[in-house]
Write a protein that holds these residues in place. Structure first.
Motif, PDB file in Angstrom:
ATOM      1  N   LYS A  25     125.694   9.468  73.446  1.00  0.00           N
ATOM      2  CA  LYS A  25     126.653   8.744  74.293  1.00  0.00           C
ATOM      3  C   LYS A  25     127.879   8.274  73.514  1.00  0.00           C
ATOM      4  O   LYS A  25     129.018   8.483  73.954  1.00  0.00           O
ATOM      5  CB  LYS A  25     125.949   7.547  74.939  1.00  0.00           C
ATOM      6  CG  LYS A  25     126.826   6.830  75.933  1.00  0.00           C
ATOM      7  CD  LYS A  25     126.063   5.771  76.681  1.00  0.00           C
ATOM      8  CE  LYS A  25     126.420   4.411  76.164  1.00  0.00           C
ATOM      9  NZ  LYS A  25     125.757   3.320  76.855  1.00  0.00           N
ATOM     10  N   GLU A  26     127.638   7.651  72.370  1.00  0.00           N
ATOM     11  CA  GLU A  26     128.760   7.060  71.633  1.00  0.00           C
ATOM     12  C   GLU A  26     129.788   8.120  71.266  1.00  0.00           C
ATOM     13  O   GLU A  26     130.984   7.980  71.531  1.00  0.00           O
ATOM     14  CB  GLU A  26     128.245   6.377  70.346  1.00  0.00           C
ATOM     15  CG  GLU A  26     127.405   5.139  70.598  1.00  0.00           C
ATOM     16  CD  GLU A  26     128.150   4.104  71.437  1.00  0.00           C
ATOM     17  OE1 GLU A  26     129.283   3.778  71.081  1.00  0.00           O
ATOM     18  OE2 GLU A  26     127.585   3.657  72.466  1.00  0.00           O
ATOM     19  N   SER A  27     129.307   9.184  70.635  1.00  0.00           N
ATOM     20  CA  SER A  27     130.289  10.165  70.156  1.00  0.00           C
ATOM     21  C   SER A  27     130.910  10.926  71.333  1.00  0.00           C
ATOM     22  O   SER A  27     132.089  11.288  71.303  1.00  0.00           O
ATOM     23  CB  SER A  27     129.675  11.090  69.115  1.00  0.00           C
ATOM     24  OG  SER A  27     129.112  12.198  69.706  1.00  0.00           O
ATOM     25  N   THR A  63     133.654   8.686  72.863  1.00  0.00           N
ATOM     26  CA  THR A  63     134.793   8.594  71.930  1.00  0.00           C
ATOM     27  C   THR A  63     135.615   9.885  71.970  1.00  0.00           C
ATOM     28  O   THR A  63     136.848   9.854  72.049  1.00  0.00           O
ATOM     29  CB  THR A  63     134.272   8.379  70.486  1.00  0.00           C
ATOM     30  OG1 THR A  63     133.414   7.253  70.500  1.00  0.00           O
ATOM     31  CG2 THR A  63     135.403   8.147  69.505  1.00  0.00           C
ATOM     32  N   TRP A 108     127.626   6.323  82.617  1.00  0.00           N
ATOM     33  CA  TRP A 108     128.474   5.956  81.470  1.00  0.00           C
ATOM     34  C   TRP A 108     129.930   5.732  81.869  1.00  0.00           C
ATOM     35  O   TRP A 108     130.754   5.344  81.036  1.00  0.00           O
ATOM     36  CB  TRP A 108     128.437   7.054  80.392  1.00  0.00           C
ATOM     37  CG  TRP A 108     127.070   7.376  79.889  1.00  0.00           C
ATOM     38  CD1 TRP A 108     125.916   6.658  80.101  1.00  0.00           C
ATOM     39  CD2 TRP A 108     126.684   8.517  79.111  1.00  0.00           C
ATOM     40  NE1 TRP A 108     124.853   7.262  79.497  1.00  0.00           N
ATOM     41  CE2 TRP A 108     125.290   8.418  78.874  1.00  0.00           C
ATOM     42  CE3 TRP A 108     127.369   9.598  78.585  1.00  0.00           C
ATOM     43  CZ2 TRP A 108     124.586   9.363  78.142  1.00  0.00           C
ATOM     44  CZ3 TRP A 108     126.680  10.540  77.849  1.00  0.00           C
ATOM     45  CH2 TRP A 108     125.301  10.430  77.629  1.00  0.00           C
ATOM     46  N   GLU A 126     131.754   2.462  80.998  1.00  0.00           N
ATOM     47  CA  GLU A 126     132.033   2.350  79.565  1.00  0.00           C
ATOM     48  C   GLU A 126     133.216   3.240  79.158  1.00  0.00           C
ATOM     49  O   GLU A 126     134.026   2.870  78.298  1.00  0.00           O
ATOM     50  CB  GLU A 126     130.788   2.749  78.790  1.00  0.00           C
ATOM     51  CG  GLU A 126     130.714   2.030  77.480  1.00  0.00           C
ATOM     52  CD  GLU A 126     129.361   2.185  76.817  1.00  0.00           C
ATOM     53  OE1 GLU A 126     129.383   2.462  75.617  1.00  0.00           O
ATOM     54  OE2 GLU A 126     128.320   2.055  77.495  1.00  0.00           O
ATOM     55  N   ARG A 173     136.666   1.886  77.289  1.00  0.00           N
ATOM     56  CA  ARG A 173     137.234   2.475  76.062  1.00  0.00           C
ATOM     57  C   ARG A 173     138.660   2.975  76.289  1.00  0.00           C
ATOM     58  O   ARG A 173     139.521   2.849  75.419  1.00  0.00           O
ATOM     59  CB  ARG A 173     136.379   3.653  75.598  1.00  0.00           C
ATOM     60  CG  ARG A 173     135.107   3.235  74.944  1.00  0.00           C
ATOM     61  CD  ARG A 173     134.185   4.429  74.837  1.00  0.00           C
ATOM     62  NE  ARG A 173     132.882   4.014  74.362  1.00  0.00           N
ATOM     63  CZ  ARG A 173     132.400   4.342  73.158  1.00  0.00           C
ATOM     64  NH1 ARG A 173     133.092   5.094  72.355  1.00  0.00           N
ATOM     65  NH2 ARG A 173     131.207   3.924  72.789  1.00  0.00           N
TER      66      ARG A 173
END
Ligand code: NAD
Length: 519
Positions: A285-287, A290, A319, A322, A326
């Protein structure tokens, strides 16, 4: 690099390719090794997208000037095509060094005329520079083939020979990279060139040809004309131009492909795109988030490989909030301001078009989770700024999905399965780039083989290939046969010549003429 400038007055430095003879500076033409003032009566004003101040005026070159550029290229071809491959390689070695030394200057020009951030503008130059570096291996790239003893005392070999005068027509969004996809490949193969930069961003191309001259490229090998439709039609029609490289919109690309092909020219035409990113629920998820934010909004979405459409598969749709958070953190500012993540879009008309496509999405039932339309950047109130915008619940029939938005707008769709996502991608007419975010190798492999798109990224959002490969857009994003740069680029700018020769120690005179096909 001071020696590229004429000193005018005590403190004014003027690039050789620009003239300040009238109130607004006019960009010059580059014909037969000289930067010349155009006699044009019509000019196109180039504005700094952050302020809308006029930066330069681009002449719409006259018929005589365009013909002079072709004549110079034709004359230069007789000698340039006969230079040794090592000579052409040496020019490229010097050229890549000069581009490297001038990267900041090139980036400043790009930011002033195109609007992208300085760091992104340096990336624009770097990606073009890599093509020039690859051209340095022309001694391997242009090798032919040979087959000895195809018959008694007879050998055949093939050469890749240059075509003659070639031409390039470029878009506004990569003022350095795309010109560098074009003329370096052509000329290192032994061709000469007539180049038409985008009339909206001529400056980087002008400095690039100035550096080429300094690298030792002889007069007439590359010439620059400016203009719009008339210059484009001239390039399509001129009987001495053998091949055309085009990058830009669908409308112009199809027109150039058809008109150029009708005149018997080779044409490679890279056009519009709608690149989909598929987000699987098993992705990191994070990468993924981003990368998605950078690929959707970088360069204000004005990249043909921008990941402008996200398809969330199954649970990954959770997601979205989020992703919005971002995206809100990105700093929108003039490209030369420190810390800017994205700059303005190219023109007020582009801004208006982008905003109206967002509005059409809302009217057709999409949800605008992040709306960057009303953004005003303090100090740059006249600039063409649009903040990151995210539309969710988009459906394939909506206008905001069907059209290339070419701005900082991410349209998102939600589907249940990977197969549904692939179906959406394959039913879209474009085939430039796509990416999948997953931690499952089998999912990635299936996607790779079934998505009918030229450039596929696996956990790589913008999979633009380095120049040892080629830029491989397909379907509605490309017309032609040989792609840009890499081996395909060398093939585009050369044609095969085969030589079959017979040498006998003792010549035996045949007793009878052979009239049947030799076997
Ligand atoms: P554009 O088509 O407006 O301009 C490109 C060139 O074509 C310019 O030199 C321009 O003078 C000329 N031109 C414009 N309209 C014309 C017409 N009607 N007839 C003849 N010539 C014309 O494109 P742009 O707005 O500068 O660039 C953005 C477009 O380029 C986007 O669609 C983007 O996807 C595409 N693009 C594609 C790639 C790729 O590799 N596929 C790369 C970069 C940009």
């Amino acid at each position: 690099c001071i020696h590229f400038y004429l000193i005018q007055g005590a403190h004014t430095l003027t690039p050789l390719w620009r003239s300040y003879s009238s109130a607004a500076p006019a960009t010059k033409l580059y014909i037969n090794g000289k930067f010349v003032e155009s006699k044009a009566k019509e000019f196109f004003d180039v504005h700094n997208p952050a302020t809308n101040e006029v930066v330069t005026r681009v002449p719409l070159a006259t018929q005589d000037e365009m013909e002079a550029a072709v004549t110079a290229a034709r004359e230069a071809f007789t000698t340039w095509s006969q230079t040794s491959v090592l000579t052409r390689q040496q020019v490229m070695f010097k050229y890549q060094q000069l581009i490297r030394e001038n990267i900041h200057e090139l980036a400043k020009i790009i930011t002033r005329e195109q609007g992208k951030t300085l760091v992104d503008a340096e990336g624009d130059v770097m990606r073009g520079l890599q093509v020039v570096e690859h051209c340095c291996s022309i001694t391997s790239l242009q090798l032919g083939e040979t087959m000895p003893s195809i018959s008694k005392d007879m050998d055949t070999h093939s050469y890749r020979v240059p075509l003659g005068v070639c031409a390039g027509i470029a878009p506004f969004n990569f003022p350095a990279m795309i010109p560098l996809w074009m003329f370096p490949v052509a000329l290192v193969c032994g061709n000469t060139y007539v180049f038409k930069p985008s009339e909206r961003v001529p400056g980087a191309a002008m400095l690039l040809v100035e550096l080429l001259q300094e690298a030792g490229c002889p007069s007439g090998v590359v010439n620059v004309i400016h203009g719009q439709h008339k210059a484009v039609s001239f390039i399509c029609d001129d009987p001495h131009i053998r091949a055309i490289s085009f990058v830009g919109s669908d409308q112009a690309g199809k027109y150039i492909y058809e008109r150029g092909s009708l005149k018997g020219k080779r044409v490679q035409s890279n056009m519009g795109a709608k690149n989909h990113g598929v987000i699987m629920p098993d992705a990191n998820k994070e990468s993924t988030l981003t990368q998605l934010v950078g690929a959707a909004f970088g360069a204000a979405g004005q990249r043909c490989m921008a990941l402008s459409t996200a398809i969330f598969v199954g649970e990954s749709a959770k997601w979205l909030p989020e992703l919005v958070e971002r995206s809100k953190n990105l700093k929108v500012n003039a490209g030369h301001e420190a810390g800017a993540d994205l700059g303005p879009v190219i023109s007020p008309a582009a801004k208006e078009r982008i905003c109206s496509l967002v509005q059409s999405g809302i009217e057709e039932g999409a949800n605008c989770m992040l709306d960057g339309r009303g953004l005003v950047v303090p100090g740059y109130e006249q600039g063409n700024f649009v903040g990151p915008t995210i539309l969710t619940d988009v459906k394939p029939h909506m206008k905001c999905y069907k059209e290339e938005i070419f701005g900082p707008v991410l349209v998102t769709l939600a589907v249940d399965t990977l197969d549904d996502a692939i179906q959406v991608i394959n039913e879209n007419p474009y085939g430039n780039g796509t990416a999948i975010f997953t931690t499952n190798g089998a999912t990635a492999r299936k996607f790779t083989y079934t998505a009918d798109v030229g450039q596929v990224g696996i956990n790589v959002p913008i999979p633009v290939p380095l120049p040892m490969f080629s830029f491989t857009g397909s379907r509605g994003s490309f017309l032609g046969d040989a792609n840009f740069y890499g081996k395909a680029g060398v093939n585009f700018y050369t044609q095969l010549k085969t030589v079959t020769q017979m040498w006998r120690e003792t010549d035996v005179t045949p007793t009878q003429s052979a009239t049947a096909m030799p076997v």
